[in-house]
Design an enzyme around this catalytic site. Structure first.
Site, PDB file in Angstrom:
ATOM      1  N   GLU A 126       0.840  -1.185   0.000  1.00  0.00           N
ATOM      2  CA  GLU A 126       0.000   0.000   0.000  1.00  0.00           C
ATOM      3  C   GLU A 126       0.877   1.237   0.000  1.00  0.00           C
ATOM      4  O   GLU A 126       1.990   1.219   0.482  1.00  0.00           O
ATOM      5  CB  GLU A 126      -0.872   0.043   1.257  1.00  0.00           C
ATOM      6  CG  GLU A 126      -1.801  -1.134   1.385  1.00  0.00           C
ATOM      7  CD  GLU A 126      -2.712  -0.987   2.600  1.00  0.00           C
ATOM      8  OE1 GLU A 126      -2.750   0.103   3.207  1.00  0.00           O
ATOM      9  OE2 GLU A 126      -3.384  -1.965   2.931  1.00  0.00           O
ATOM     10  N   HIS A 138      -4.752   6.801   0.092  1.00  0.00           N
ATOM     11  CA  HIS A 138      -3.963   5.574   0.218  1.00  0.00           C
ATOM     12  C   HIS A 138      -4.538   4.513  -0.702  1.00  0.00           C
ATOM     13  O   HIS A 138      -5.653   4.645  -1.203  1.00  0.00           O
ATOM     14  CB  HIS A 138      -3.851   5.107   1.680  1.00  0.00           C
ATOM     15  CG  HIS A 138      -5.099   4.528   2.248  1.00  0.00           C
ATOM     16  ND1 HIS A 138      -6.125   5.290   2.741  1.00  0.00           N
ATOM     17  CD2 HIS A 138      -5.477   3.235   2.423  1.00  0.00           C
ATOM     18  CE1 HIS A 138      -7.098   4.503   3.195  1.00  0.00           C
ATOM     19  NE2 HIS A 138      -6.723   3.242   3.010  1.00  0.00           N
ATOM     20  N   HIS A 183      -5.383   0.400  -1.755  1.00  0.00           N
ATOM     21  CA  HIS A 183      -5.750  -0.937  -1.286  1.00  0.00           C
ATOM     22  C   HIS A 183      -5.346  -1.932  -2.371  1.00  0.00           C
ATOM     23  O   HIS A 183      -5.777  -1.788  -3.512  1.00  0.00           O
ATOM     24  CB  HIS A 183      -7.269  -1.038  -1.076  1.00  0.00           C
ATOM     25  CG  HIS A 183      -7.766  -0.397   0.180  1.00  0.00           C
ATOM     26  ND1 HIS A 183      -9.100  -0.343   0.493  1.00  0.00           N
ATOM     27  CD2 HIS A 183      -7.111   0.185   1.197  1.00  0.00           C
ATOM     28  CE1 HIS A 183      -9.247   0.264   1.665  1.00  0.00           C
ATOM     29  NE2 HIS A 183      -8.056   0.616   2.119  1.00  0.00           N
ATOM     30  N   ASP A 209      -9.003   3.063   8.817  1.00  0.00           N
ATOM     31  CA  ASP A 209      -9.107   4.173   7.869  1.00  0.00           C
ATOM     32  C   ASP A 209     -10.052   5.243   8.411  1.00  0.00           C
ATOM     33  O   ASP A 209      -9.759   6.438   8.348  1.00  0.00           O
ATOM     34  CB  ASP A 209      -9.646   3.692   6.513  1.00  0.00           C
ATOM     35  CG  ASP A 209      -8.639   2.843   5.750  1.00  0.00           C
ATOM     36  OD1 ASP A 209      -7.449   2.873   6.097  1.00  0.00           O
ATOM     37  OD2 ASP A 209      -9.057   2.153   4.810  1.00  0.00           O
TER      38      ASP A 209
HETATM   39 ZN   LIG Z   1      -7.483   1.520   3.811  1.00  0.00          ZN
END
Ligand SMILES: [Zn+2]
Length: 126
Positions: free
Chosen positions: A28, A73, A75, A86
């Site tokens: 990530e 961000h 995934h 999150d």
């Molecule tokens: Zn996440």
């Protein structure tokens, strides 16, 4: 945290964060969104995010947050829904949060507000 009304994200900025997500896969990546004149124009990539999402979130706490209006961000799955972690991070880091999911194309990202509700974020040619 810098509050301003956001009209959308610059196409270049979106393209950039899709590219970074792709090149970081299957790890990530996390970053901060910066806006100018009400348009998201910059992504600040956080160092040391080629790891678990837990440590990516840790890094967010260490960044100077001036003029940042939210986060981004990726995934590695195809699921753009925010995790419980999150949502906690969203609540602290502004009001615009993008999650990019595999396969990291123009249809595999979603923007959320601070409480995790989907929000419309137009892509702008600036
Ligand atoms: Zn996440």
């Amino acid at each position: 945290m810098f509050h301003q009304r956001i009209r959308g994200i610059a196409r270049d900025a979106l393209q950039f964060l899709l590219e970074v997500s792709k090149s970081t896969h299957p790890s990530e990546f996390a970053g901060l969104l910066r806006a100018e004149g009400g348009v998201i124009t910059d992504i600040i990539i956080l160092p040391g995010t080629r790891s678990s999402s837990a440590s990516a979130v840790m890094q967010l706490h260490m960044m100077p947050l001036s003029r940042c209006i939210g986060s981004v961000h990726s995934h590695p799955s195809s699921d753009t829904h925010p995790s419980k972690e999150d949502l906690i991070m969203f609540g602290r880091k502004g009001d615009y949060h993008i999650i990019v999911a595999y396969p990291y194309d123009e249809n595999s990202w979603t923007c959320y507000d601070a409480s995790g509700h989907m929000r419309n974020l137009p892509v702008l040619d600036v």
